[in-house]
Scaffold this motif. Structure first.
Motif, short mmCIF file in Angstrom:
data_model
loop_
_atom_site.label_atom_id
_atom_site.label_comp_id
_atom_site.label_asym_id
_atom_site.label_seq_id
_atom_site.Cartn_x
_atom_site.Cartn_y
_atom_site.Cartn_z
N ALA A 176 -11.48 22.60 40.01
CA ALA A 176 -12.37 21.62 40.37
C ALA A 176 -13.67 21.71 39.81
N GLY A 177 -14.14 23.24 39.78
CA GLY A 177 -15.49 23.32 39.41
C GLY A 177 -15.43 23.09 37.81
N ASN A 178 -14.38 23.47 36.98
CA ASN A 178 -14.28 23.36 35.56
C ASN A 178 -14.24 21.91 35.03
N LEU A 179 -13.47 21.28 36.22
CA LEU A 179 -13.20 19.59 35.64
C LEU A 179 -14.66 19.02 35.92
N LEU A 180 -15.34 19.37 36.78
CA LEU A 180 -16.70 18.58 37.09
C LEU A 180 -17.58 19.13 35.91
N ILE A 181 -17.50 20.22 35.42
CA ILE A 181 -18.35 20.47 34.26
C ILE A 181 -17.87 19.63 33.04
N ILE A 182 -16.54 19.55 32.61
CA ILE A 182 -15.94 18.57 31.88
C ILE A 182 -16.42 17.19 31.86
N LEU A 183 -16.51 16.88 33.04
CA LEU A 183 -16.69 15.42 33.74
C LEU A 183 -18.31 15.15 33.21
N ALA A 184 -19.10 16.02 33.77
CA ALA A 184 -20.39 15.95 33.54
C ALA A 184 -20.91 15.81 32.19
N VAL A 185 -20.19 16.54 31.21
CA VAL A 185 -20.53 16.78 29.77
C VAL A 185 -20.16 15.46 29.27
N THR A 186 -18.99 15.09 29.42
CA THR A 186 -18.52 13.98 28.79
C THR A 186 -18.96 12.71 29.13
N SER A 187 -19.51 12.49 30.35
CA SER A 187 -19.69 11.09 30.90
C SER A 187 -21.47 11.07 30.65
N ASP A 188 -22.05 11.97 30.38
CA ASP A 188 -23.67 12.05 30.46
C ASP A 188 -24.10 12.08 28.99
N SER A 189 -24.60 11.11 28.54
CA SER A 189 -25.15 11.18 26.99
C SER A 189 -26.10 12.29 26.82
#
Length: 308
Positions: free
Chosen positions: A40-53
């Motif tokens: 969950a923690g690593n997926l949140l990092i990936i989600l934050a990086v990919t979704s925020d310009s």
């Protein structure tokens, strides 16, 4: 290519961390919780990086790839261990053992190389700030990640190929929670002189990234010594702090396990120590980067608020 089983051995037995039945529910809950927290923690990092310009920069591009490698790293060992505890089975097939070992090396070496690439990124950002955008262009960043992956794949396949040449007798009990090559060499009843070559390969594939990290941070330290502003030094150290913490955690625990295994006569102690770098490190990485990084925390807040 499927590995050739030269001995007729169809499966191994993973003895895990403890054979005491009373410990099994605790181990099941503990490792399942750590796996879910890490994923969950690593997926949140990936989600934050990919979704925020705002995070579409080389540093966060490498961080998202490191998180992806951490998910693969912990997924190689923990799910099989949890399933074996739940089903009260210790078996893993011969092909499954070699596959687990090759993926373990793939993601482990990839982690190591990405940490070295991130150290180089920090070096360019601090020592050559005016040329940073020119040097760390998207083409070079993508090339560095692809090169890291192919080097990791080469190392994992070399390990798989060499271990598949071993012959095994009747003792197929591995005192570990995953198929660790040193344990497989101890079980082999054929000539294990090839293990020297594997240790040399390990020293090369681990030594080169470590040398790159030491070189990068030596240059960073020398550059910071010439900075007169205390605020500039603090900002640079805070930027490097998370990365240095992850490096110390990953290499410190990993080297301790493999160096101590050469002098220790207790494989079970080595298995317990392996939990630190194979399970705990991938779980802590997201917290280290998110808790010390305002950009990540803000990106997660914006992303989660949009979802809500």
């Amino acid at each position: 290519m499927e590995p050739q089983n030269l001995t007729g051995v169809s499966e191994f037995l993973l003895l895990g961390l403890s054979e005491d039945p009373e410990w099994q529910p605790l181990l099941f809950g503990l490792f399942l919780s750590m796996y879910l927290i890490s994923a969950a923690g690593n997926l949140l990092i990936i989600l934050a990086v990919t979704s925020d310009s705002h995070l579409h920069t080389p540093m966060y591009f490498f961080l998202s790839n490191l998180s992806l490698a951490d998910i693969g790293f912990i997924s190689t060992t923990v799910p099989k261990m949890v399933v074996n505890i739940q089903t009260q089975s210790k078996s893993i097939t011969y092909a499954g053992c070699l596959t687990q070992m090759s993926f373990f090396y793939l993601f482990g070496i990839l982690d190591s190389l990405l940490l070295a690439v991130m150290a180089y990124d920090q070096f360019v950002a601090i020592c050559h700030p005016l040329l940073y955008i020119v040097i760390m262009n998207p083409h070079l960043c993508g090339l560095l990640v692809l090169l890291s992956f192919f080097i990791s794949l080469l190392d994992s396949q070399l390990h798989r190929s060499m271990v598949s040449q071993l012959t095994f007798c009747t003792d197929v009990e591995i005192p570990h929670f995953f198929c660790d090559p040193p344990q497989l060499f101890n079980l082999a009843c054929s000539d294990t002189s090839i293990s020297i070559l594997l240790y040399c390969m390990g020293a090369i594939f681990a030594g080169v990234p470590i040398s790159g990290i030491i070189f990068s941070y030596t240059r960073i330290a020398l550059s910071l010594l010439r900075v007169s502003s205390s605020g500039g030094k603090y900002k640079a150290f805070s930027t490097c702090g998370s990365h240095l913490s992850v490096i110390c955690l990953f290499y410190g625990t990993g080297l301790r396990v493999y160096l101590s295994s050469t002098v220790s006569s207790s494989p079970r102690k080595g298995a317990v120590a392996s939990v630190m770098y194979a399970v705990v490190t991938p779980m802590l990485n997201p917290f280290i980067y998110s808790l010390r990084n305002r950009d990540i925390k803000r990106a997660l807040q914006r992303t989660l608020s949009r979802k809500v």
